[in-house]
Design an enzyme around this catalytic site. Structure first.
Site, PDB file in Angstrom:
ATOM      1  N   GLY A 202      10.830   5.307  -3.200  1.00 33.19           N
ATOM      2  CA  GLY A 202       9.554   4.773  -2.702  1.00 33.19           C
ATOM      3  C   GLY A 202       9.750   3.644  -1.717  1.00 33.19           C
ATOM      4  CG  ASN A 203       7.181   2.845   1.189  1.00 36.40           C
ATOM      5  OD1 ASN A 203       6.174   2.139   1.144  1.00 36.40           O
ATOM      6  ND2 ASN A 203       7.116   4.155   1.392  1.00 36.40           N
ATOM      7  CG  HIS A 204       8.909  -3.165  -0.932  1.00 38.65           C
ATOM      8  ND1 HIS A 204       8.874  -3.396  -2.280  1.00 38.65           N
ATOM      9  CD2 HIS A 204      10.193  -3.298  -0.553  1.00 38.65           C
ATOM     10  CE1 HIS A 204      10.091  -3.668  -2.693  1.00 38.65           C
ATOM     11  NE2 HIS A 204      10.917  -3.606  -1.663  1.00 38.65           N
ATOM     12  CB  SER A 205       3.461   0.648   1.931  1.00 39.76           C
ATOM     13  OG  SER A 205       2.136   0.610   2.385  1.00 39.76           O
TER      14      SER A 205
ATOM     15  CB  ALA B 288       4.852   3.187   4.276  1.00 44.14           C
TER      16      ALA B 288
END
Ligand code: C5P
Length: 417
Positions: free
Chosen positions: A218-221, A286
């Site tokens: 995943g990512n931090h968005s 994102a």
């Protein structure tokens, strides 16, 4: 007093909404102010407020019927017309309950129906006990209403009817009509409603690419910028669908349809299906560029690793924006790019992206240095499909969102560089 303050100009149409609070005794003076100014005043009390001041008083002061319900005589047909024609809606006292109902978009009586049906500026004058004013529920509702462009005349500190002292006391009638006059004079008809009848979607959040039933890449968005774009669209009257990739529900503004699309493939399918019915698409999510080649159906065990570790094969995800822009040339597509680097580098990356993705606009968001992912303030440069810089704006995510939506709807209100 017989002075007609409004002599020489057409009467303004003022709706005075009255909530059920002891401060209601100050409101006849507000009604009288507008009547004396030559305005046409309609008083819309809530049913409960009639315990404090009855209909006869409001009708005598305003010279018009003071209905409480949509199905009252005549009211059934004219509330939409009253809502449409109003120049200003003043609600005093705005109780915690009334504020919560307006925040939720409820329409259980004539006043809340009128507020919901109207695009006129609204001035809320809250009055309640300090504990209710300071309650997180009320605070949240007031904050959200303010963000929607509703004017709030804050309560003042002083003696309360309960005998306590504290914030919650309604300001004096002069303060109320002065603020009302300021709003009327500023000609603020609330946010421009130029997107009524327009269908827009927003992708928001960060996708999670499943490795197995419990793990993902995943990512931090946070989804805050996407949620802010959705809000700015709603404010201008658009019908909005949010394709949410793991966005916290609390960030999503009221009035937005939410479709959960946690992974890139789910978002890809949902967006391509929905695109033909839409006029505008804002691609704020994102989206992971790669996903695990296979999603294990059972949790991957440590024993799957060899001594050196464990490697995961990743394959490319479809580019949702590029595909959608190509497949639906009639859809106005706005992409977002988070970039790091010098001003020149950032602009160059953004330009290349604008050209390659085929979007009408790309909003380039500088990340790092306290700006971007998960933060409240943003700095954004927008370039068009040819890579020309068309807008530079900074501020809260909502301010940035409003500027971008204004640009997209052909009404840029922010300074072009
Ligand atoms: O290529 P990059 O990820 O930097 O592009 C960002 C823009 O493209 C954003 O608008 C993002 O929502 C969109 N995008 C997409 N699908 C992808 C990757 C990015 O829609 N697979």
């Amino acid at each position: 007093m017989s002075t007609n303050l409004g002599a020489g100009r057409p009467p303004r149409r003022i709706i005075v909404g009255v909530g059920a609070g002891i401060a209601v005794y100050k409101v006849p003076a507000v009604v009288r102010h507008f009547v004396k100014a030559g305005d046409s005043v309609r008083v819309m009390p809530t049913e409960a407020s009639l315990n404090f001041v009855g209909k006869a008083t409001w009708q005598a002061l305003s010279g018009a019927p003071a209905h409480t319900g949509v199905f009252d005589e005549e009211a059934g047909v004219d509330h939409v017309e009253a809502a449409r024609g109003a120049d200003l809606i003043v609600i005093a006292p705005a109780t915690a309950d009334l504020i919560a109902r307006i925040h939720a978009g409820l329409a259980g009586d004539l006043l809340t129906t009128t507020v919901l049906a109207s695009t006129a500026p609204v001035l809320l004058v809250p009055a309640m006990h300090t504990a209710m004013w300071n309650n997180p529920a009320t605070k949240h509702n007031v904050e959200q209403l303010r963000a929607r462009g509703i004017h709030i005349l804050e309560p003042v500190s002083g003696d309360l009817s309960s005998g306590d002292k504290g914030a919650g006391r309604m300001p004096e009638p002069e303060a109320i009509w002065q603020r009302a006059e300021e709003i009327l004079a500023a000609g603020q008809n609330g946010p421009v409603r130029d997107l009524e009848g327009v269908k827009a979607f927003v992708t928001a959040g960060g996708t999670r690419e499943p490795i197995d039933p419990v793990r993902f890449v995943g990512n931090h968005s946070s989804g805050r910028q996407g949620a802010a774009i959705a809000q700015a669209l709603v404010e201008r009257g658009a019908e909005v669908t949010l394709f949410s990739a793991n966005v916290d529900d609390r960030l999503i503004p009221a009035g937005v349809r939410v479709v959960e699309t946690p992974s890139a493939l789910q978002m890809h399918q949902a967006v391509l299906e929905a695109a033909p019915e839409h006029d505008m698409g804002f691609f704020v999510a994102a989206v992971a560029d790669f996903r695990p080649a296979k999603t294990a159906t059972k949790k991957v065990k440590k024993s799957a690793a060899n001594e050196d570790g464990w490697s995961l094969e990743m394959v490319r995800n479809p580019d949702i924006l590029a595909e959608t822009a190509k497949a639906f040339p009639g859809l106005l597509c706005v992409g977002f790019a988070a970039e790091t680097g010098s001003d020149e580098e950032i602009l160059e990356f953004g330009r290349a992206k604008a050209r390659s993705k085929g979007a009408k606009y790309i909003a380039i968001n500088r990340v790092g240095g306290g700006l971007g992912f998960g933060t409240l303030d943003n700095q954004v440069v927008v370039v068009d499909g040819e890579g020309n810089e068309v807008l530079s704006t900074s501020g809260s995510k909502l301010e940035v969102a409003r500027a971008i939506v204004a640009l997209a709807s052909g009404h840029s209100e922010t300074q072009n560089r």
